[in-house]
Design an enzyme around this catalytic site. Structure first.
Site, PDB file in Angstrom:
ATOM      1  N   TYR A   1       0.832  -1.214   0.000  1.00 52.74           N
ATOM      2  CA  TYR A   1       0.000   0.000   0.000  1.00 52.74           C
ATOM      3  C   TYR A   1       0.861   1.257   0.000  1.00 52.74           C
ATOM      4  CZ  TYR A   1      -3.724   3.219   1.503  1.00 52.74           C
ATOM      5  OH  TYR A   1      -4.624   4.255   1.602  1.00 52.74           O
TER       6      TYR A   1
ATOM      7  N   ARG B   1      -9.485  -0.972  11.438  1.00 57.56           N
ATOM      8  CA  ARG B   1      -8.989   0.324  11.895  1.00 57.56           C
ATOM      9  C   ARG B   1      -9.395   0.553  13.341  1.00 57.56           C
ATOM     10  NH1 ARG B   1     -10.506   4.185   6.704  1.00 57.56           N
ATOM     11  NH2 ARG B   1      -9.364   2.992   5.141  1.00 57.56           N
TER      12      ARG B   1
ATOM     13  N   SER C   1     -13.239   1.929  14.082  1.00 55.72           N
ATOM     14  CA  SER C   1     -14.297   0.929  13.915  1.00 55.72           C
ATOM     15  C   SER C   1     -14.106  -0.236  14.887  1.00 55.72           C
ATOM     16  CB  SER C   1     -14.330   0.437  12.473  1.00 55.72           C
ATOM     17  OG  SER C   1     -13.059   0.006  12.042  1.00 55.72           O
ATOM     18  N   ASN C   2     -12.865  -0.681  15.077  1.00 51.90           N
ATOM     19  CA  ASN C   2     -12.596  -1.770  16.026  1.00 51.90           C
ATOM     20  C   ASN C   2     -13.063  -1.410  17.428  1.00 51.90           C
ATOM     21  OD1 ASN C   2     -11.488  -3.556  14.238  1.00 51.90           O
ATOM     22  ND2 ASN C   2      -9.402  -3.418  14.993  1.00 51.90           N
TER      23      ASN C   2
ATOM     24  N   GLN D   1       1.217   5.417  20.966  1.00 55.32           N
ATOM     25  CA  GLN D   1       1.329   5.871  19.586  1.00 55.32           C
ATOM     26  C   GLN D   1       0.162   6.818  19.270  1.00 55.32           C
ATOM     27  OE1 GLN D   1       0.637   2.817  20.654  1.00 55.32           O
ATOM     28  NE2 GLN D   1      -0.287   1.499  19.097  1.00 55.32           N
TER      29      GLN D   1
ATOM     30  N   ARG E   1      -2.366   9.284  16.645  1.00 54.88           N
ATOM     31  CA  ARG E   1      -3.017   9.465  15.364  1.00 54.88           C
ATOM     32  C   ARG E   1      -3.797  10.783  15.415  1.00 54.88           C
ATOM     33  NH1 ARG E   1      -0.033   5.896  14.790  1.00 54.88           N
ATOM     34  NH2 ARG E   1      -0.324   3.864  13.787  1.00 54.88           N
TER      35      ARG E   1
ATOM     36  N   PRO F   1       3.250   2.914  12.397  1.00 55.36           N
ATOM     37  CA  PRO F   1       3.815   4.238  12.695  1.00 55.36           C
ATOM     38  C   PRO F   1       3.604   4.624  14.154  1.00 55.36           C
ATOM     39  CG  PRO F   1       2.501   4.290  10.681  1.00 55.36           C
ATOM     40  CD  PRO F   1       2.239   2.969  11.327  1.00 55.36           C
TER      41      PRO F   1
END
Length: 320
Positions: free
Chosen positions: A144, A185, A188-189, A208, A210, A273
């Site tokens: 990807y 993701r 949604s998870n 981490q 986002r 990441p």
């Protein structure tokens, strides 16, 4: 009125883009092979005489007439794009070549929905468009990451060599109603786990980060980019510069769902990441755009969507 082609048009973002284009009075051609898109996302558009649905895989040439092209076709979540990595690369690269060829024949403007994944596991924070990235070219996510990077190269080459009107945006983590329930993701998870009272799974220690952009804001930025003068080619980051840890996201979702779920931890996946946050100075300057939906508000709307989906189609949500 324009005739607009949207590849990946039955997906989470594509279906909402089709809606907005129709609201503006355009004719819309929705193209999708339903690998990750869902027919339920576009059922309500099928009776509109200005809407046309074509089942097609963009790795093969497409011959239609249109004025603009939004190229969104590609599985965008790790669980989906890692299922068939060869096809993912083909969709990114062959799909871009086919859509660029169509745009060249028609002299149509074309927008590429690229991704923040082109930055990889960034060594620069926040990420601005001039950053070249830190991507593992043979890692588990490379089908990807590198596929999208190659697509950006193709768009730039067609612009320089053929004078094509190309637009490049890099989409950061986006969420909202119509997300695929089994896309793996975090939003949604976590929502599905919380609504079902299951343990919420965090990978690593949850530190981490986002930056989560609500669907409506993202589509607004995308359409603003398409409307810019020809000389504005991008890339331009489209995302929310407000940064949250994964642990903060889980705790917020537990609170909003009033769930009894417990947080459990699992090992961090390869090449995941550590930080992800866009620098949106270019978007503010060139598009007069910035996100306006607070995370809690956007999450509440998304929770309501998944709650209704669970009640109406539990088998779909459970991946059965």
């Amino acid at each position: 009125m324009k005739r607009v082609l949207v590849t990946g048009g039955s997906g989470f973002l594509g279906s909402f883009l089709c809606e907005k284009l129709l609201e503006q009075g355009n004719e819309v051609i929705c193209v999708d092979n339903f690998y990750t898109g869902a027919k339920r996302n576009i059922y309500h558009l099928l009776d509109d005489s200005r809407f046309e649905m074509i089942r097609h895989d963009v790795t093969f040439p497409l011959y239609v007439e249109c004025d603009e092209i939004y190229n969104l076709a590609c599985p965008a979540s790790p669980i989906h794009y890692q299922r068939d990595p060869v096809q993912t690369v083909k969709t990114c690269v062959h799909g871009a070549i086919n859509m660029l060829g169509l745009a060249k024949r028609l002299n149509a403007g074309i927008l590429q929905a690229s991704t923040s994944e082109v930055y990889g596991d960034p060594a620069v924070h926040p990420q601005e468009e001039s950053y070249w990235g830190n991507v593992n070219p043979i890692g588990i996510r490379s089908c990807y990451d590198e596929g999208k990077r190659c697509a950006e190269t193709l768009f730039n080459c067609y612009r320089m060599q053929c004078g094509l009107r190309t637009k490049l945006i890099r989409i950061f983590n986006t969420y909202g109603p119509r997300m695929h329930p089994n896309d793996g993701r975090v939003v949604s998870n976590f929502i599905l786990q919380a609504l079902q009272g299951k343990d919420i799974t965090i990978y690593g220690d949850g530190s981490q980060t986002r930056s989560f952009c609500y669907r409506d804001d993202l589509i607004d930025g995308m359409m603003r980019m398409m409307a810019t003068p020809d000389e504005v080619a991008g890339p331009i980051n489209i995302g929310n510069p407000e940064e949250f840890t994964i642990l903060q996201l889980a705790e917020t979702i537990i609170e909003l769902t009033d769930s009894k779920s417990e947080i459990v931890r699992r090992p961090l996946p390869a090449d995941d990441p550590r930080q992800r946050r866009p620098d949106i100075a270019r978007a503010r300057q060139l598009l007069r755009w910035q996100p306006s939906t607070p995370l809690r508000e956007g999450l509440s709307r998304t929770i309501a969507y998944f709650d209704e989906l669970l009640r109406s189609d539990r088998a779909f949500c459970m991946g059965q």
